[in-house]
Design a protein around this motif. Sequence first.
Motif, PDB file in Angstrom:
ATOM      1  N   ALA A   1      17.963 -13.935  38.514  1.00  0.00           N
ATOM      2  CA  ALA A   1      19.298 -14.544  38.549  1.00  0.00           C
ATOM      3  C   ALA A   1      19.324 -15.820  39.376  1.00  0.00           C
ATOM      4  O   ALA A   1      20.200 -16.016  40.211  1.00  0.00           O
ATOM      5  N   SER A   2      18.376 -16.709  39.140  1.00  0.00           N
ATOM      6  CA  SER A   2      18.363 -17.965  39.884  1.00  0.00           C
ATOM      7  C   SER A   2      19.508 -18.879  39.434  1.00  0.00           C
ATOM      8  O   SER A   2      20.051 -19.636  40.220  1.00  0.00           O
ATOM      9  N   GLU A   3      19.870 -18.788  38.161  1.00  0.00           N
ATOM     10  CA  GLU A   3      20.993 -19.566  37.637  1.00  0.00           C
ATOM     11  C   GLU A   3      22.011 -18.606  37.045  1.00  0.00           C
ATOM     12  O   GLU A   3      21.704 -17.853  36.128  1.00  0.00           O
ATOM     13  N   THR A   4      23.231 -18.625  37.605  1.00  0.00           N
ATOM     14  CA  THR A   4      24.296 -17.766  37.096  1.00  0.00           C
ATOM     15  C   THR A   4      25.520 -18.606  36.773  1.00  0.00           C
ATOM     16  O   THR A   4      25.668 -19.716  37.269  1.00  0.00           O
ATOM     17  N   ARG A   5      26.345 -18.059  35.942  1.00  0.00           N
ATOM     18  CA  ARG A   5      27.605 -18.699  35.561  1.00  0.00           C
ATOM     19  C   ARG A   5      28.754 -17.803  36.024  1.00  0.00           C
ATOM     20  O   ARG A   5      28.558 -16.630  36.307  1.00  0.00           O
ATOM     21  N   SER A   6      29.946 -18.367  36.056  1.00  0.00           N
ATOM     22  CA  SER A   6      31.130 -17.550  36.298  1.00  0.00           C
ATOM     23  C   SER A   6      31.893 -17.454  34.988  1.00  0.00           C
ATOM     24  O   SER A   6      31.764 -18.316  34.112  1.00  0.00           O
TER      25      SER A   6
ATOM     26  N   THR B   1      30.354  -8.209  50.921  1.00  0.00           N
ATOM     27  CA  THR B   1      30.730  -8.718  49.608  1.00  0.00           C
ATOM     28  C   THR B   1      30.029  -7.878  48.549  1.00  0.00           C
ATOM     29  O   THR B   1      28.827  -7.633  48.643  1.00  0.00           O
ATOM     30  N   VAL B   2      30.799  -7.434  47.573  1.00  0.00           N
ATOM     31  CA  VAL B   2      30.254  -6.702  46.424  1.00  0.00           C
ATOM     32  C   VAL B   2      30.121  -7.703  45.292  1.00  0.00           C
ATOM     33  O   VAL B   2      31.045  -8.468  45.016  1.00  0.00           O
ATOM     34  N   ARG B   3      28.962  -7.723  44.659  1.00  0.00           N
ATOM     35  CA  ARG B   3      28.702  -8.656  43.558  1.00  0.00           C
ATOM     36  C   ARG B   3      28.339  -7.876  42.300  1.00  0.00           C
ATOM     37  O   ARG B   3      27.666  -6.844  42.377  1.00  0.00           O
ATOM     38  N   VAL B   4      28.766  -8.407  41.163  1.00  0.00           N
ATOM     39  CA  VAL B   4      28.414  -7.838  39.867  1.00  0.00           C
ATOM     40  C   VAL B   4      27.721  -8.923  39.069  1.00  0.00           C
ATOM     41  O   VAL B   4      28.250 -10.021  38.900  1.00  0.00           O
ATOM     42  N   LEU B   5      26.517  -8.613  38.613  1.00  0.00           N
ATOM     43  CA  LEU B   5      25.723  -9.517  37.790  1.00  0.00           C
ATOM     44  C   LEU B   5      25.665  -8.929  36.385  1.00  0.00           C
ATOM     45  O   LEU B   5      25.204  -7.803  36.207  1.00  0.00           O
ATOM     46  N   ALA B   6      26.155  -9.676  35.408  1.00  0.00           N
ATOM     47  CA  ALA B   6      26.123  -9.224  34.015  1.00  0.00           C
ATOM     48  C   ALA B   6      25.142 -10.085  33.234  1.00  0.00           C
ATOM     49  O   ALA B   6      25.142 -11.309  33.367  1.00  0.00           O
TER      50      ALA B   6
ATOM     51  N   ALA C   1      22.397 -15.552  28.999  1.00  0.00           N
ATOM     52  CA  ALA C   1      22.909 -16.034  30.282  1.00  0.00           C
ATOM     53  C   ALA C   1      23.185 -14.873  31.237  1.00  0.00           C
ATOM     54  O   ALA C   1      23.269 -13.718  30.821  1.00  0.00           O
ATOM     55  N   LYS C   2      23.323 -15.228  32.507  1.00  0.00           N
ATOM     56  CA  LYS C   2      23.668 -14.259  33.550  1.00  0.00           C
ATOM     57  C   LYS C   2      24.936 -14.744  34.224  1.00  0.00           C
ATOM     58  O   LYS C   2      25.085 -15.924  34.529  1.00  0.00           O
ATOM     59  N   TYR C   3      25.851 -13.820  34.431  1.00  0.00           N
ATOM     60  CA  TYR C   3      27.160 -14.132  34.983  1.00  0.00           C
ATOM     61  C   TYR C   3      27.336 -13.346  36.274  1.00  0.00           C
ATOM     62  O   TYR C   3      26.917 -12.184  36.369  1.00  0.00           O
ATOM     63  N   LEU C   4      27.982 -13.970  37.265  1.00  0.00           N
ATOM     64  CA  LEU C   4      28.144 -13.342  38.568  1.00  0.00           C
ATOM     65  C   LEU C   4      29.587 -13.446  39.028  1.00  0.00           C
ATOM     66  O   LEU C   4      30.211 -14.499  38.903  1.00  0.00           O
ATOM     67  N   VAL C   5      30.107 -12.331  39.523  1.00  0.00           N
ATOM     68  CA  VAL C   5      31.432 -12.294  40.124  1.00  0.00           C
ATOM     69  C   VAL C   5      31.296 -11.530  41.441  1.00  0.00           C
ATOM     70  O   VAL C   5      30.438 -10.653  41.565  1.00  0.00           O
TER      71      VAL C   5
END
Length: 150
Positions: free
Chosen positions: A50-55, A123-128, A133-137
């Motif tokens: 997950a070096s590059e993630t999107r929102s 902080t709780v993070r979710v990686l989808a 692509a990989k998305y992070l919130v």
Amino acid sequence: MNRRRFLHHCAALGALLAGGLPLAARAAGLAARPPFEAKTLAAALQALGASETRSSADLLLEAPDVAENGASVPLDITSKLPDTRRISVLVDDNPQPLAMQLEFSPGVQARFHGRVKLNRSSTVRVLAEAGDAKYLVSRPVQVTIGGCGV
């Protein structure tokens, strides 16, 4: 045997009995655990690629602002992203940041309701992982009583 290893073995056994993966792939899955063994958030994200993630507004994380007990923090995760195949839950300040991974079959809406342990306020993070692509919130959670222990 710790809880994560037990759950991982149960999932692998379920896949084995269902015949969903070739035997070599199932055996390789049991040995490939670097993301769960990571001791820092950066190492876990790197192991997850997950070096590059999107929102995205289509990845939703609901968690309490304040959790009375870090041993049992409720989470609601929903991914409306097309072709979501995996969701990873990470907790920044836990001894092992990767708390869980969920895999979804094609065509299934990725949705999860459950609980996670937090060592302390974090902080709780979710990686989808959806498509290519990989998305992070993320969301901060204040804990009043610790849960994981170090």
